[in-house]
Motif scaffolding. Structure first.
Motif, PDB file in Angstrom:
ATOM      1  N   ALA A  99       0.857  -1.224  -0.133  1.00 30.25           N
ATOM      2  CA  ALA A  99       0.112  -0.103   0.010  1.00 30.25           C
ATOM      3  C   ALA A  99       0.896   1.405  -0.063  1.00 30.25           C
ATOM      4  O   ALA A  99       1.631   1.440   0.839  1.00 30.25           O
ATOM      5  CB  ALA A  99      -0.988   0.037   1.403  1.00 30.25           C
ATOM      6  N   THR A 100       0.792   1.990  -1.028  1.00 28.60           N
ATOM      7  CA  THR A 100       1.413   3.289  -1.030  1.00 28.60           C
ATOM      8  C   THR A 100       0.631   4.304  -1.394  1.00 28.60           C
ATOM      9  O   THR A 100      -0.343   4.487  -1.889  1.00 28.60           O
ATOM     10  CB  THR A 100       2.432   3.183  -2.453  1.00 28.60           C
ATOM     11  OG1 THR A 100       3.388   2.075  -2.442  1.00 28.60           O
ATOM     12  CG2 THR A 100       3.066   4.490  -2.798  1.00 28.60           C
ATOM     13  N   ALA A 160      -0.675   3.137  -7.328  1.00 31.20           N
ATOM     14  CA  ALA A 160      -0.706   3.966  -5.825  1.00 31.20           C
ATOM     15  C   ALA A 160      -2.066   3.588  -5.253  1.00 31.20           C
ATOM     16  O   ALA A 160      -3.196   3.634  -6.138  1.00 31.20           O
ATOM     17  CB  ALA A 160      -0.391   5.547  -6.145  1.00 31.20           C
ATOM     18  N   ARG A 161      -2.066   3.690  -4.075  1.00 30.43           N
ATOM     19  CA  ARG A 161      -3.367   3.376  -3.236  1.00 30.43           C
ATOM     20  C   ARG A 161      -4.195   4.435  -2.875  1.00 30.43           C
ATOM     21  O   ARG A 161      -5.583   4.395  -2.715  1.00 30.43           O
ATOM     22  CB  ARG A 161      -3.112   2.596  -2.197  1.00 30.43           C
ATOM     23  CG  ARG A 161      -4.530   1.945  -1.459  1.00 30.43           C
ATOM     24  CD  ARG A 161      -5.047   0.712  -1.935  1.00 30.43           C
ATOM     25  NE  ARG A 161      -3.982  -0.554  -2.135  1.00 30.43           N
ATOM     26  CZ  ARG A 161      -3.838  -1.267  -1.127  1.00 30.43           C
ATOM     27  NH1 ARG A 161      -4.314  -1.192   0.016  1.00 30.43           N
ATOM     28  NH2 ARG A 161      -2.948  -2.051  -1.362  1.00 30.43           N
ATOM     29  N   MET A 170      -1.323   2.760   5.298  1.00 29.86           N
ATOM     30  CA  MET A 170      -0.448   3.019   4.308  1.00 29.86           C
ATOM     31  C   MET A 170       1.105   2.407   4.619  1.00 29.86           C
ATOM     32  O   MET A 170       1.816   2.930   5.671  1.00 29.86           O
ATOM     33  CB  MET A 170      -0.424   4.309   3.821  1.00 29.86           C
ATOM     34  CG  MET A 170      -1.548   4.797   3.244  1.00 29.86           C
ATOM     35  SD  MET A 170      -1.842   3.830   1.501  1.00 29.86           S
ATOM     36  CE  MET A 170      -3.453   3.332   1.952  1.00 29.86           C
ATOM     37  N   ARG A 171       1.482   1.425   3.813  1.00 33.26           N
ATOM     38  CA  ARG A 171       3.005   1.107   4.174  1.00 33.26           C
ATOM     39  C   ARG A 171       3.899   2.080   3.630  1.00 33.26           C
ATOM     40  O   ARG A 171       5.236   1.954   4.037  1.00 33.26           O
ATOM     41  CB  ARG A 171       3.197  -0.389   3.736  1.00 33.26           C
ATOM     42  CG  ARG A 171       4.591  -0.903   4.312  1.00 33.26           C
ATOM     43  CD  ARG A 171       4.594  -2.321   3.867  1.00 33.26           C
ATOM     44  NE  ARG A 171       6.152  -2.831   4.126  1.00 33.26           N
ATOM     45  CZ  ARG A 171       6.440  -4.154   3.691  1.00 33.26           C
ATOM     46  NH1 ARG A 171       5.808  -4.873   2.816  1.00 33.26           N
ATOM     47  NH2 ARG A 171       7.800  -4.623   3.809  1.00 33.26           N
ATOM     48  N   PHE A 172       3.955   2.449   2.508  1.00 39.01           N
ATOM     49  CA  PHE A 172       5.058   3.294   1.877  1.00 39.01           C
ATOM     50  C   PHE A 172       4.340   4.826   1.405  1.00 39.01           C
ATOM     51  O   PHE A 172       3.008   4.825   1.275  1.00 39.01           O
ATOM     52  CB  PHE A 172       5.614   2.487   0.733  1.00 39.01           C
ATOM     53  CG  PHE A 172       6.456   1.497   0.899  1.00 39.01           C
ATOM     54  CD1 PHE A 172       8.023   1.811   1.079  1.00 39.01           C
ATOM     55  CD2 PHE A 172       6.162   0.360   1.550  1.00 39.01           C
ATOM     56  CE1 PHE A 172       8.931   1.022   1.419  1.00 39.01           C
ATOM     57  CE2 PHE A 172       7.079  -0.789   1.799  1.00 39.01           C
ATOM     58  CZ  PHE A 172       8.254  -0.464   1.916  1.00 39.01           C
ATOM     59  N   VAL A 173       5.252   5.542   1.320  1.00 36.54           N
ATOM     60  CA  VAL A 173       5.142   7.112   0.710  1.00 36.54           C
ATOM     61  C   VAL A 173       5.634   7.310  -0.363  1.00 36.54           C
ATOM     62  O   VAL A 173       6.772   6.712  -0.663  1.00 36.54           O
ATOM     63  CB  VAL A 173       5.532   8.201   1.805  1.00 36.54           C
ATOM     64  CG1 VAL A 173       5.005   9.460   1.419  1.00 36.54           C
ATOM     65  CG2 VAL A 173       5.034   7.545   3.206  1.00 36.54           C
ATOM     66  N   PHE A 190       9.507   5.779   0.082  1.00 34.78           N
ATOM     67  CA  PHE A 190       9.963   5.201   1.402  1.00 34.78           C
ATOM     68  C   PHE A 190       9.112   4.819   2.269  1.00 34.78           C
ATOM     69  O   PHE A 190       7.716   5.040   2.135  1.00 34.78           O
ATOM     70  CB  PHE A 190      10.857   6.357   1.976  1.00 34.78           C
ATOM     71  CG  PHE A 190      10.027   7.821   2.371  1.00 34.78           C
ATOM     72  CD1 PHE A 190       9.358   7.601   3.641  1.00 34.78           C
ATOM     73  CD2 PHE A 190      10.072   8.636   1.543  1.00 34.78           C
ATOM     74  CE1 PHE A 190       8.879   9.028   4.004  1.00 34.78           C
ATOM     75  CE2 PHE A 190       9.153   9.851   1.879  1.00 34.78           C
ATOM     76  CZ  PHE A 190       8.426   9.763   3.156  1.00 34.78           C
ATOM     77  N   ALA A 191       9.312   3.932   3.194  1.00 37.97           N
ATOM     78  CA  ALA A 191       8.575   3.394   4.134  1.00 37.97           C
ATOM     79  C   ALA A 191       7.860   4.572   5.112  1.00 37.97           C
ATOM     80  O   ALA A 191       8.638   5.474   5.521  1.00 37.97           O
ATOM     81  CB  ALA A 191       8.968   2.392   5.162  1.00 37.97           C
ATOM     82  N   ARG A 192       6.721   4.431   5.437  1.00 33.67           N
ATOM     83  CA  ARG A 192       5.905   5.287   6.025  1.00 33.67           C
ATOM     84  C   ARG A 192       6.560   5.622   7.535  1.00 33.67           C
ATOM     85  O   ARG A 192       6.525   6.322   8.056  1.00 33.67           O
ATOM     86  CB  ARG A 192       4.444   5.314   6.178  1.00 33.67           C
ATOM     87  CG  ARG A 192       3.652   6.360   6.958  1.00 33.67           C
ATOM     88  CD  ARG A 192       2.318   5.592   7.665  1.00 33.67           C
ATOM     89  NE  ARG A 192       2.839   4.618   8.433  1.00 33.67           N
ATOM     90  CZ  ARG A 192       3.373   4.693   9.738  1.00 33.67           C
ATOM     91  NH1 ARG A 192       3.464   6.037  10.125  1.00 33.67           N
ATOM     92  NH2 ARG A 192       3.683   3.930  10.379  1.00 33.67           N
ATOM     93  N   ALA A 193       7.103   4.353   7.768  1.00 31.15           N
ATOM     94  CA  ALA A 193       7.611   4.089   9.492  1.00 31.15           C
ATOM     95  C   ALA A 193       8.925   5.061   9.377  1.00 31.15           C
ATOM     96  O   ALA A 193       9.070   5.506  10.780  1.00 31.15           O
ATOM     97  CB  ALA A 193       8.024   2.784   9.460  1.00 31.15           C
TER      98      ALA A 193
END
Length: 327
Positions: free
Chosen positions: A8-9, A35-36, A93-96, A190-193
């Motif tokens: 999920a981006t 993209a989600r 959302m896992r990625f941005v 990049f990872a949302r984390a």
């Protein structure tokens, strides 16, 4: 191979002025890439653009796009600060994927990023960067295979020390990707984390190099940024620096003075934390101005002798920007 539907981006972008037609093309392409969701920052746009944004939201679906409206234009720094702050809250959302409102992704741009990320080990500490042929710095990286970063003591990447230290550092290359030390907003995935670990873009920068100040935190905190030449974005608007081969953009009479001031001041803000030798940094600044700005443009200035008062004002502006950046 990883596919967009598996990760999920969320796209985050900022628009201003009357640029919604550009933004619409970018977002449609981003969703076609896989993209989600999209967070769009309305950076103080006029009423006509606000209506166009709502129309675009209705077209794409309110479940797919949200609008954050700022009361006035806060520049790229303020706009992306607001957008990334919102994305940090989207735990599903896992990625941005950060895009400028004129970065048009090619059809496979996102899937290629994910494929290379998987080949590199699928570590969330790894960030990926799309290639933009319009971005001069990335073209240089591909040709020279040197590290694009904020080099200690250099001024706008100019460093006299290259005469005795062997030149610019070589970039690490793996799986067809080239490591970067900093990256622009447009195309950074990049990872949302990461947004739980690093600071948001510095709002005081307003315009220019806030993206470098933000992205360089990734390698500073143990991550890596990889430029992926096969994942491509096309800039569908013309940059104010596009004619730099004719005359340096700081001297171009049609260039908005605010752009020049923020570029120079913010670059110095970016460089100051990594200065090891203040004297070398000052020498590099003087040589850059003398060789690349004045010396290389004497002919162009002579041909535009009627713009002499403009050039005088520009040199004064450059001086003010340098003092602000060093203060």
């Amino acid at each position: 191979m990883s596919h967009p539907e598996e990760i999920a981006t969320c796209v985050v972008t900022v628009t201003y002025g009357e640029r919604v037609p550009l933004l619409a093309r970018v977002l449609r392409a981003a969703f076609q890439c896989g993209a989600r969701y999209a967070v769009v920052v309305d950076n103080g746009t006029p009423a006509t653009s606000k209506k166009a944004l709502v129309d675009l939201q209705n077209e794409l679906g309110r479940e797919a796009m949200e609008i954050i409206a700022l009361p006035r234009n806060e520049g790229s720094a303020g706009g992306f600060h607001a957008g990334l702050r919102r994305v940090a809250q989207l735990r599903d959302m896992r990625f941005v994927w950060v895009l400028d409102d004129d970065n048009l992704p090619e059809e496979n741009a996102l899937s290629v990023l994910m494929d290379r990320w998987t080949q590199l080990g699928a570590h969330e500490t790894d960030a990926m960067m799309c290639f933009r042929k319009e971005k001069r710095a990335y073209r240089k990286v591909l040709v020279r295979k040197t590290l694009h970063w904020v080099e200690p003591d250099a001024f706008f990447d100019f460093n006299l020390a290259h005469l005795w230290n062997g030149g610019k550092r070589r970039a690490h290359i793996e799986k067809g990707c080239i490591e970067l030390g900093v990256a622009a907003y447009g195309g950074l995935w990049f990872a949302r984390a990461w947004l739980d670990r690093i600071a948001l873009p510095p709002e005081r920068f307003h315009l220019y190099f806030d993206d470098y100040a933000f992205s360089r935190q990734i390698p500073e905190h143990g991550g890596r940024i990889w430029l992926c030449p096969d994942s491509r974005l096309n800039d569908i608007d013309i940059s104010w620096q596009v004619n730099r081969d004719e005359i340096h953009p700081w001297l171009e009479p049609t260039t908005e003075e605010r752009r020049i001031f923020c570029t120079i001041r913010n670059r110095l803000w970016l460089e100051r934390p990594v200065v090891r030798s203040r004297s070398l940094h000052m020498v590099n600044m003087a040589l850059y101005l003398g060789v690349k700005v004045i010396g290389a443009n004497l002919g162009a200035m002579a041909r535009r002798f009627r713009s002499a008062p403009v050039f005088v004002r520009r040199f004064r502006l450059i001086g003010r920007a340098i003092r602000a950046g060093l203060s």
